[in-house]
Design a protein around this motif. Structure first.
Motif, PDB file in Angstrom:
ATOM      1  N   TYR A 257      63.681  60.266  29.938  1.00  0.00           N
ATOM      2  CA  TYR A 257      64.023  61.647  29.592  1.00  0.00           C
ATOM      3  C   TYR A 257      62.869  62.586  29.925  1.00  0.00           C
ATOM      4  O   TYR A 257      63.055  63.622  30.574  1.00  0.00           O
ATOM      5  N   GLN A 258      61.685  62.226  29.466  1.00  0.00           N
ATOM      6  CA  GLN A 258      60.498  63.050  29.715  1.00  0.00           C
ATOM      7  C   GLN A 258      60.216  63.155  31.209  1.00  0.00           C
ATOM      8  O   GLN A 258      59.864  64.222  31.714  1.00  0.00           O
TER       9      GLN A 258
ATOM     10  N   GLU B 259      62.778  65.464  33.024  1.00  0.00           N
ATOM     11  CA  GLU B 259      62.476  66.870  32.760  1.00  0.00           C
ATOM     12  C   GLU B 259      61.281  67.330  33.581  1.00  0.00           C
ATOM     13  O   GLU B 259      61.279  68.434  34.134  1.00  0.00           O
ATOM     14  N   TRP B 260      60.258  66.477  33.659  1.00  0.00           N
ATOM     15  CA  TRP B 260      59.050  66.824  34.427  1.00  0.00           C
ATOM     16  C   TRP B 260      59.384  66.971  35.914  1.00  0.00           C
ATOM     17  O   TRP B 260      58.941  67.915  36.569  1.00  0.00           O
TER      18      TRP B 260
ATOM     19  N   THR C  48      62.327  67.657  37.260  1.00  0.00           N
ATOM     20  CA  THR C  48      63.171  68.838  37.453  1.00  0.00           C
ATOM     21  C   THR C  48      62.322  70.103  37.519  1.00  0.00           C
ATOM     22  O   THR C  48      62.609  71.015  38.304  1.00  0.00           O
ATOM     23  N   LYS C  49      61.275  70.149  36.726  1.00  0.00           N
ATOM     24  CA  LYS C  49      60.400  71.319  36.674  1.00  0.00           C
ATOM     25  C   LYS C  49      59.448  71.399  37.866  1.00  0.00           C
ATOM     26  O   LYS C  49      59.253  72.469  38.444  1.00  0.00           O
TER      27      LYS C  49
ATOM     28  N   ARG D  26      71.451  66.390  30.859  1.00  0.00           N
ATOM     29  CA  ARG D  26      70.831  67.649  30.462  1.00  0.00           C
ATOM     30  C   ARG D  26      69.386  67.746  30.928  1.00  0.00           C
ATOM     31  O   ARG D  26      68.842  68.842  31.057  1.00  0.00           O
ATOM     32  N   CYS D  27      68.764  66.606  31.162  1.00  0.00           N
ATOM     33  CA  CYS D  27      67.388  66.597  31.675  1.00  0.00           C
ATOM     34  C   CYS D  27      67.345  66.890  33.173  1.00  0.00           C
ATOM     35  O   CYS D  27      66.260  67.022  33.743  1.00  0.00           O
TER      36      CYS D  27
END
Length: 219
Positions: free
Chosen positions: A71-72, A75-76, A78-79, A103-104
């Motif tokens: 998950y983390q 998100e990283w 995607t950013k 959602r991530c």
């Protein structure tokens, strides 16, 4: 007519189980046009190894990893590297895990016990269309959008209504195409048409319209 194969798509595997990584590495390297360029033991290891000089096109990402989980990591990525396509490859088959990864910002989700042919299909679809979700994942996402009472909106097509429901979730636009069974370009055109038809200028406007008109209900 034979579908053209990708020339040499670079793949990275992030998973804390070494034996599983080696098995997937050999499998992916046997797929024509795909090469595993390096591996990572967990998300932090992946982040540390990534650089502009060695970016892959696709990352196969596990969820349950130490130090920095899937998950983390998603998100990283995607950013910081949204151009990299992320395929979640996990044993987690529960609704919460799947929806949380979507959602991530992952581009696809398949289970580790899937047939090798689906993994190959997922990789090729990711490369050509940008997203891939197994039938299980697609059914789950759509199920979460349906409500007991069916509303009638004569000015909107069925696709537009489903699009508005998706817009009310945290899923990125790139996830809409496989869930609605449409091409990514149709996602863009549908969004722009809704902006004009509903006289709104952003996703927030779409959400407000959907809630006000009973298309999406807050439980």
């Amino acid at each position: 007519m034979t579908t053209p194969q990708p020339s040499n798509v670079k793949v990275v595997i992030a998973d804390d189980h070494k034996l599983f990584r080696k098995g997937i590495l050999e499998l992916v390297n046997d797929f024509e046009g795909f090469t595993v360029v390096w591996e990572a033991e967990h998300g932090k290891d992946l982040v540390n190894k990534l650089s502009p000089e060695n970016l892959p096109e696709i990352i196969l990402l596990d969820i349950s990893m130490p130090v920095m989980d899937g998950y983390q990591t998603a998100e990283w990525l995607t950013k910081h590297y949204p151009e990299i396509k992320v395929l979640a490859l996990s044993m987690h088959n529960d609704d919460n895990s799947i929806l949380r990864m979507l959602r991530c910002g992952v581009n696809g989700y398949i289970l580790k016990n899937t047939d090798p042919s689906e993994l190959e299909k997922a990789l090729r679809t990711l490369e050509t269309d940008g997203t891939y979700y197994s039938s299980r994942v697609a059914e789950l996402a759509i199920k979460c959008l349906h409500h007991k009472k069916k509303e009638v909106h004569p000015d909107l097509s069925e696709r537009e209504i489903e699009f508005l429901k998706l817009a009310c979730t945290e899923l990125p636009y790139k996830s809409f195409a496989p869930l609605l069974n449409i091409h990514p370009r149709v996602v863009e055109s549908t969004r722009e048409n809704l902006f004009k038809k509903l006289e709104v200028e952003s996703r927030v406007g779409l959400v407000i319209y959907a809630i006000k008109n009973g298309i999406f209900k807050i439980e």
